[in-house]
Design an enzyme around this catalytic site. Structure first.
Site, PDB file in Angstrom:
ATOM      1  N   LYS A  19       0.990  -1.269   0.001  1.00 49.20           N
ATOM      2  CA  LYS A  19      -0.172   0.065  -0.027  1.00 49.20           C
ATOM      3  C   LYS A  19       0.811   1.139  -0.048  1.00 49.20           C
ATOM      4  CE  LYS A  19      -3.775  -1.998   2.596  1.00 49.20           C
ATOM      5  NZ  LYS A  19      -4.722  -1.752   3.747  1.00 49.20           N
ATOM      6  N   HIS A  25       0.452   5.528   3.999  1.00 50.00           N
ATOM      7  CA  HIS A  25      -0.668   6.397   4.340  1.00 50.00           C
ATOM      8  C   HIS A  25      -0.543   7.652   5.280  1.00 50.00           C
ATOM      9  CE1 HIS A  25      -4.721   7.029   6.092  1.00 50.00           C
ATOM     10  NE2 HIS A  25      -5.198   6.071   5.239  1.00 50.00           N
ATOM     11  N   HIS A  29       0.244   7.268   9.012  1.00 50.90           N
ATOM     12  CA  HIS A  29       1.376   6.835   9.683  1.00 50.90           C
ATOM     13  C   HIS A  29       2.358   7.935   9.962  1.00 50.90           C
ATOM     14  CE1 HIS A  29       0.361   2.269   9.441  1.00 50.90           C
ATOM     15  NE2 HIS A  29      -0.293   2.741   8.371  1.00 50.90           N
TER      16      HIS A  29
END
Length: 579
Positions: A138, A141, A144
């Protein structure tokens, strides 16, 4: 340095009470600066002397403090002692204060504050910090970001205080979600698209297969089958999974470099998957593994031992769970690194998970479980770019750089820069960090670009501007602060004294940050320093002053710049020298 003066006060107290000087050090603190007037420099808490057994409880407090004040003798360092509401106030000889502080900042800039008696008990440990911990396959994000910068601050602080720090990025690289991604890639994936824009393609596949799984039950079964094959070590499934992992780690490293963050180890759930059976076997041997009616494996973590609270460590089909792998990871790390303390940095939604983890480790009779800590943080709302709501960190970093570059271009005070984009990047990232660290990290907050990038107020831009302005002052004076000698008698004015008194508190602020693992104390200290410097800069000109006055003021501003730079580095901010 503050410890020199604490030691002088403690020596007098040692003479009166007959205890070692070290007993008194924690009870002596620097007094926060008053903007209205120059006040005392240190205070002694009589309550602290009562709590550590030096003074007996009871009796008339006022009489006690007055008697103690009369017993302490002024000397060349301590000019005055007076009773106060909480104990005693001490005034230090301001010439000795200026000479001592600025001499140490000149001779040992890196050691100022961190080599203090107050911090002696915080050094010499081995600290493992697990932070950031995004999920592979992924894009990074934005959620994070907080774990990354908070964990980086804690690691920087622990290292500065003389500890060996092991920085671990524990990647989410195992579990049922990879069953879904693997099944999805087998249906929808393209190796060509993977080569062109790997993470975007994996993200698109994951979103699409999730959508299709809502109406197609066979996809869920394919996902379960793919994950079973992974756990069984199927070569083809593992090869695909490894490709996802390698691509992701390389992409993450590029973003960490932009943030100035590094890791000693990239670990992950997959590293400890093979150990989960050993954990389950150990739990069974210790009589801790129970079975529910549904066949799941659980550990009783209730205080009464009545199963009113338990943690699930194994599914009914025999596969492991996230917490099982976390137990395996903790045991493995203790054996491998023999840490003194382990700190996990995640959002507050995982508090129950870490309560269960630490409870399981304690049930397994691991004494070091008491030295594991979870640092929980709140959520950020309202992060968006010109293109709308975002979930990816890189978009936020690009937006911060773009907006800062625009602001710098519109500012009349912007200097000619060798690399405006690099400066905009550093200032933009510092603005993000300062916005994040302003309050208790456990609190949620709303993100607003206009407020984050303001040059006025307590912002990252103001922090960087103050540092750059001090650097400019040093350049204009052609290295005058490099000369060791100066006359401290030229630093007896109110503004100089306020800066010096504020610097006395640096080690106390670091100690408080270490105790609570909260960056806001250091940030608030640095912001106050910036405001004090701004006032002094207006009233204490260097250029045009007599040489001896200019030299003394230059040393004062150089010392302030050193502490500002050191503190910014601990927060994870790269100071800029020009902007």
């Amino acid at each position: 340095m503050a410890c020199f003066f604490r030691r002088k006060i403690a020596a007098q107290l040692s003479r009166i009470f007959g205890h070692k000087e070290d007993v008194f050090i924690p009870a002596i603190s620097a007094i926060p600066v008053s903007r209205k007037q120059v006040g005392p420099d240190f205070q002694l808490s009589v309550n602290d002397l009562v709590s550590n057994g030096v003074l007996s409880a009871g009796g008339d407090f006022k009489t006690k403090t007055e008697l103690l004040a009369r017993q302490i003798q002024p000397d060349e360092v301590i000019e005055d002692i007076a009773p106060s509401r909480g104990g005693l106030h001490f005034r230090i000889n301001k010439i000795i204060l200026a000479k001592t502080l600025l001499k140490q900042l000149h001779e040992d800039p890196g050691g100022f504050g961190v080599r203090s008696d107050l911090l002696r008990g915080t050094s010499g440990k081995r600290t493992l910090v697990e932070f950031s911990s995004p999920n592979i396959a992924k894009k990074f994000h934005a959620g994070h970001l907080r774990s990354t910068i908070i964990g980086n601050f804690i690691s920087n602080l622990k290292a500065a205080l003389g500890n060996e720090v092991i920085r671990v990025n524990y990647l989410g690289d195992w579990g049922m979600q990879f069953g879904l991604l693997g099944a999805g890639f087998q249906r929808l994936g393209s190796q060509d698209k993977l080569r062109q824009n790997a993470l975007q393609h994996l993200f698109d596949v994951y979103v699409q297969v999730n959508r299709e799984a809502e109406s197609d039950g066979t996809i869920q079964e394919e996902a379960r089958q793919f994950f079973r094959l992974l756990e069984q070590g199927d070569e083809r499934s593992l090869l695909l999974w490894k490709q996802f992992r390698d691509i992701t780690v390389e992409e993450y490293k590029r973003i960490y470099k932009r943030l100035g963050v590094h890791f000693d180890h990239y670990s992950g759930e997959s590293f400890h998957q093979a150990m989960t059976q050993d954990v389950l076997h150990q739990l069974k041997q210790q009589g801790l593994l129970k079975r529910t009616q549904k066949g799941t494996g659980v550990v009783d973590i209730s205080s009464a031992g009545d199963m009113s609270s338990y943690a699930t460590v194994q599914r009914s089909d025999g596969t492991s769970l996230y917490i099982t792998r976390d137990v395996a990871a903790a045991l493995d790390r203790k054996e491998k690194y023999d840490f003194d303390e382990m700190i996990y940095v995640t959002d507050k939604s995982q508090e129950n998970h870490f309560h269960q983890l630490f409870s399981i480790l304690q049930a397994m009779q691991q004494p070091w479980a008491q030295r594991c800590r979870h640092v929980a943080f709140g959520l950020v709302q309202g992060m968006s770019t010109r293109r709308g709501e975002v979930v990816f960190l890189e978009d936020i970093l690009d937006e911060a750089r773009h907006r800062m570059l625009t602001n710098m271009g519109n500012s009349k005070t912007t200097k000619d820069l060798d690399d405006p984009e690099d400066t905009a990047e550093k200032v933009g990232i510092s603005a993000l960090i300062v916005q994040d660290f302003k309050g208790p990290i456990r609190s949620d907050y709303r993100f607003e670009w206009e407020r984050v990038l303001q040059s006025q107020g307590d912002t990252g831009v103001f922090l960087q501007y103050t540092h750059a302005r001090l650097c400019s002052l040093m350049r204009m004076q052609d290295g005058g602060a490099e000369e060791a000698n100066f006359d401290p008698e030229h630093l007896l004015d109110k503004r100089s004294t306020q800066i010096l008194q504020h610097l006395l508190r640096y080690d106390e602020v670091l100690h408080q940050c270490d105790q609570e693992l909260q960056p806001r104390y250091l940030l608030n200290f640095l912001m106050t320093l910036c405001h004090l410097v701004a006032s002094a800069h207006k009233e204490l000109p260097v250029k045009g002053s007599p040489p001896a006055v200019a030299q003394a003021r230059l040393h004062l501003f150089a010392g302030a710049r050193t502490v500002l730079s050191n503190g910014m580095g601990l927060l994870g901010i790269t100071p800029v020298n020009k902007m």
